[in-house]
Design a protein around this motif. Structure first.
Motif, short mmCIF file in Angstrom:
data_model
loop_
_atom_site.label_atom_id
_atom_site.label_comp_id
_atom_site.label_asym_id
_atom_site.label_seq_id
_atom_site.Cartn_x
_atom_site.Cartn_y
_atom_site.Cartn_z
N THR A 157 7.11 4.50 2.12
CA THR A 157 8.13 5.36 2.72
C THR A 157 8.76 4.68 3.94
O THR A 157 9.98 4.70 4.12
CB THR A 157 7.54 6.71 3.12
OG1 THR A 157 7.08 7.38 1.95
CG2 THR A 157 8.57 7.58 3.84
N LEU A 171 0.29 9.13 9.79
CA LEU A 171 1.12 9.95 8.93
C LEU A 171 0.53 11.36 8.81
O LEU A 171 -0.68 11.55 8.86
CB LEU A 171 1.25 9.32 7.55
CG LEU A 171 1.74 7.87 7.51
CD1 LEU A 171 1.98 7.44 6.08
CD2 LEU A 171 3.00 7.69 8.34
N GLU A 218 0.80 15.25 6.68
CA GLU A 218 1.18 15.86 5.41
C GLU A 218 2.37 16.80 5.57
O GLU A 218 2.94 17.25 4.60
CB GLU A 218 0.00 16.66 4.83
CG GLU A 218 -1.21 15.79 4.50
CD GLU A 218 -0.91 14.74 3.43
OE1 GLU A 218 0.00 14.98 2.62
OE2 GLU A 218 -1.57 13.70 3.43
N CYS A 223 8.65 9.38 7.83
CA CYS A 223 7.21 9.14 7.73
C CYS A 223 6.38 10.33 8.19
O CYS A 223 5.15 10.33 8.03
CB CYS A 223 6.83 7.90 8.54
SG CYS A 223 7.38 6.35 7.81
N GLU A 241 -5.46 10.15 5.42
CA GLU A 241 -6.86 10.12 4.97
C GLU A 241 -7.66 9.08 5.78
O GLU A 241 -8.81 9.35 6.19
CB GLU A 241 -6.93 9.77 3.48
CG GLU A 241 -6.28 10.80 2.57
CD GLU A 241 -4.77 10.70 2.53
OE1 GLU A 241 -4.14 11.63 1.99
OE2 GLU A 241 -4.22 9.69 3.05
N HIS A 287 1.00 4.15 1.51
CA HIS A 287 1.45 4.81 2.73
C HIS A 287 2.45 3.97 3.53
O HIS A 287 3.01 4.45 4.52
CB HIS A 287 0.26 5.19 3.60
CG HIS A 287 -0.58 4.03 4.05
ND1 HIS A 287 -1.52 3.43 3.24
CD2 HIS A 287 -0.64 3.36 5.23
CE1 HIS A 287 -2.12 2.45 3.89
NE2 HIS A 287 -1.60 2.39 5.10
N TRP A 288 2.70 2.72 3.12
CA TRP A 288 3.74 1.91 3.76
C TRP A 288 5.09 2.02 3.06
O TRP A 288 6.11 1.62 3.60
CB TRP A 288 3.31 0.44 3.78
CG TRP A 288 2.41 0.08 4.93
CD1 TRP A 288 1.05 0.25 5.01
CD2 TRP A 288 2.81 -0.51 6.17
NE1 TRP A 288 0.58 -0.19 6.22
CE2 TRP A 288 1.64 -0.67 6.96
CE3 TRP A 288 4.02 -0.92 6.70
CZ2 TRP A 288 1.66 -1.21 8.23
CZ3 TRP A 288 4.05 -1.48 7.98
CH2 TRP A 288 2.88 -1.61 8.73
N THR A 313 5.55 11.27 11.18
CA THR A 313 4.57 10.72 12.11
C THR A 313 4.03 11.79 13.04
O THR A 313 4.80 12.59 13.60
CB THR A 313 5.22 9.60 12.94
OG1 THR A 313 5.84 8.66 12.06
CG2 THR A 313 4.19 8.89 13.79
N ARG A 372 0.84 -1.19 0.00
CA ARG A 372 0.00 0.00 0.00
C ARG A 372 0.89 1.25 0.00
O ARG A 372 1.95 1.27 0.64
CB ARG A 372 -0.94 -0.01 1.19
CG ARG A 372 -1.86 -1.25 1.21
CD ARG A 372 -2.88 -1.17 2.31
NE ARG A 372 -3.60 -2.45 2.43
CZ ARG A 372 -4.61 -2.82 1.65
NH1 ARG A 372 -5.05 -1.99 0.71
NH2 ARG A 372 -5.19 -4.00 1.81
N SER A 386 -2.63 5.91 7.22
CA SER A 386 -2.53 7.09 6.36
C SER A 386 -3.33 8.25 6.94
O SER A 386 -4.26 8.07 7.75
CB SER A 386 -3.04 6.77 4.95
OG SER A 386 -4.45 6.57 4.97
#
Length: 519
Positions: free
Chosen positions: A45, A493, A495, A211, A101, A42-43, A213, A40, A99
């Motif tokens: 990175t 995560l 932005e 990431c 979203e 978002h994994w 975070t 996926r 993620s």
């Protein structure tokens, strides 16, 4: 441009196919890969920043994590174990990546749910319009041992009964989130989530930075402000954390949170009630307490009006709450909403109290106190898991599919004898997440405990992450730490780059402060 570790490949290195690292597609929804085995987005990175999955290198990282956990004294207690109570905290090296979203959708549903449960508590301990209007069967409330009749009619300060809330959620097969249970009594786990974050941020600093975070400190800062805002006195309010003591399974967390929030850790014997006012015993005498952060079950808080056999509580505490001289978070009696007898009615209650549709649904559940639900449960027992409707009448969940014919008939007889004590939940296939086991990545069933707190502006704030729990046995859904489950840090995560706030405030502990010296 940010520098990367010399051991890490470029962040856009080809980690698209997870089968290249020995992690194939799972038969259920997997957090890291899709049904075709592709990672996926978002994994990618995180995996790129992690570096080669060399067993020796990962072992060194795990040893560092274990050393940090040992140095910090991170433990949990197992009751009744002849080999001793304390166990090292089980932390997996692979975080759960969520993620931005996905978290926005989940947190929106969590905030609505916290507001709903708080509104339901205000109604059930107040006018009880849900009962009077037929939205909720009377037996769902009055058969519940968690309903504290002595507190009916006692309004919580500011109308907030639920100051700290936890919600166990998991993925359905289609990837959507479902609620498994609500924690409204004295939710545990947020301190362990904070410690998980502190350890992994040190062990995997490049991954944490790349990431972006989201940090946890703003959540705890908000919680601290909420607690201080509950005090009637505006000048230097005294807030204490009430713990059952060192034999509680989460005592480490109680100590840790008290230090982090900057409040005083106390046991029941450290407090006393005089003239309907709570005081803490100190070397210089009695000092008034404004707010109690409660980390013990409500039943044990006051031996005069609740459990008479409790040696953990404070005699007269309920009188002080009635008088409005002290605020208790969560309100005594808030554990009422942990009952699963309310769960089937939450969509209706949400429309009635909030005027909205419920955004975060439960896994399908039936309460046997309803005749139609009871009939469905007894006729489809082989598809369902039977659970206690009320936490006070707890028993181990029973899977109908695992029972023999005579055992199934015996269970049906027990359900029909006292149907209000039972609920049935549909068996669901939980999502899996990668865990580092035996020198390789393996898929393990996963659930997430998310945390929320009331905010000073009257709303709720969700911690960006939470305490992810995994079953170390892929064939058994065992998440409880008491039974051998494991834990993960949950990374949400962002932005943009996360800030550097830590939020740590050093506070005295009961054993090293003046508190308790005048017992």
């Amino acid at each position: 441009m940010e520098a990367t570790s010399p051991l890490a490949p470029p962040l856009d290195a080809g980690f698209g196919d997870a089968r290249d690292i020995g992690y194939g597609p799972a038969p259920v929804f997997d957090e890291m890969v899709n049904g075709q085995g592709r990672m996926r987005p978002h994994w990618q990175t995180f995996m790129g920043s992690l570096g080669p999955l060399d067993p020796e290198m990962m072992s060194e990282r795990w040893e560092e994590a274990r050393r940090l956990l040992h140095q910090n004294g991170v433990t949990y207690n197992i009751y009744g174990d002849p080999h001793g109570m304390e166990r090292p905290w089980p932390l997996d090296m692979m975080p759960l990546i969520i993620s931005a979203e996905d978290w926005a959708t989940l947190s929106e549903g969590l905030v609505q749910r916290a507001m709903l449960l708080n509104a339901a508590l205000a109604d059930l301990y107040g006018p009880q319009t849900l009962i009077r209007g037929g939205r909720l069967p009377p037996a769902a409330l009055y058969a519940n041992p968690g309903f504290r009749r002595s507190l009916h009619g006692v309004k919580a300060p500011g109308g907030v009964y639920l100051h700290h809330y936890a919600c166990d959620v998991a993925r359905a097969p289609d990837g959507s989130w479902r609620v498994l249970s609500d924690r409204t009594q004295s939710p545990s786990g947020s301190g362990y989530a904070l410690e998980n974050r502190a350890v992994l941020a040190k062990v995997l600093p490049d991954s944490f930075r790349h990431c972006r975070t989201r940090r946890l400190a703003p959540f705890f800062n908000t919680f601290r402000e909420t607690l201080q805002g509950l005090a009637l006195r505006s000048d230097q309010p005294r807030v204490v954390l009430l713990t059952p003591g060192p034999y509680n399974e989460a005592y480490f967390e109680h100590v840790y949170l008290a230090r982090y929030l900057g409040v005083t850790l106390v046991e029941g014997a450290d407090l006393t009630v005089r003239d309907r006012q709570v005081f803490v015993k100190t070397l210089s005498g009695l000092e008034p307490v404004d707010v109690i952060l409660r980390r013990q079950d409500g039943d044990f808080c006051d031996p005069l009006e609740l459990r008479s056999d409790s040696s953990l509580g404070v005699a007269g505490l309920v009188q002080a709450v009635r008088a409005g001289t002290v605020a208790v978070a969560n309100a005594i009696g808030a554990g009422l909403m942990e009952s699963m007898s309310f769960t089937p009615y939450l969509p209706t209650i949400c429309r009635d109290l909030l005027g909205e549709e419920l955004k975060l649904p439960n896994a399908p559940i039936w309460w046997c106190g309803d005749e139609d639900d009871c009939r469905y449960v007894t006729e489809h027992l082989e598809r369902l898991v039977i659970k206690p409707a009320f936490p006070a009448r707890s028993f181990e969940p029973v899977s109908g599919a695992d029972l023999t014919g005579p055992e199934r008939r015996a269970l049906v007889d027990r359900i029909r004898h006292s149907p209000w004590n039972y609920v049935a939940q549909e068996r669901i296939s939980l999502s899996t997440a990668p865990a580092w086991q035996g020198g390789r990545l393996e898929a393990r069933p996963m659930m997430l405990r998310a945390f929320l707190c009331a905010s000073p502006d009257g709303g709720y704030v969700a911690m960006p992450g939470g305490l992810a729990r995994i079953s170390v046995d892929p064939g058994r859904l065992v998440f409880s730490m008491q039974r051998g489950g494991g834990s993960k840090d949950a990374w949400v995560l962002s932005e943009r780059n996360a800030g550097q706030t830590t939020g740590l405030v050093r506070a005295p502990l009961a054993g090293e402060s003046r508190v308790g010296a005048a017992r």
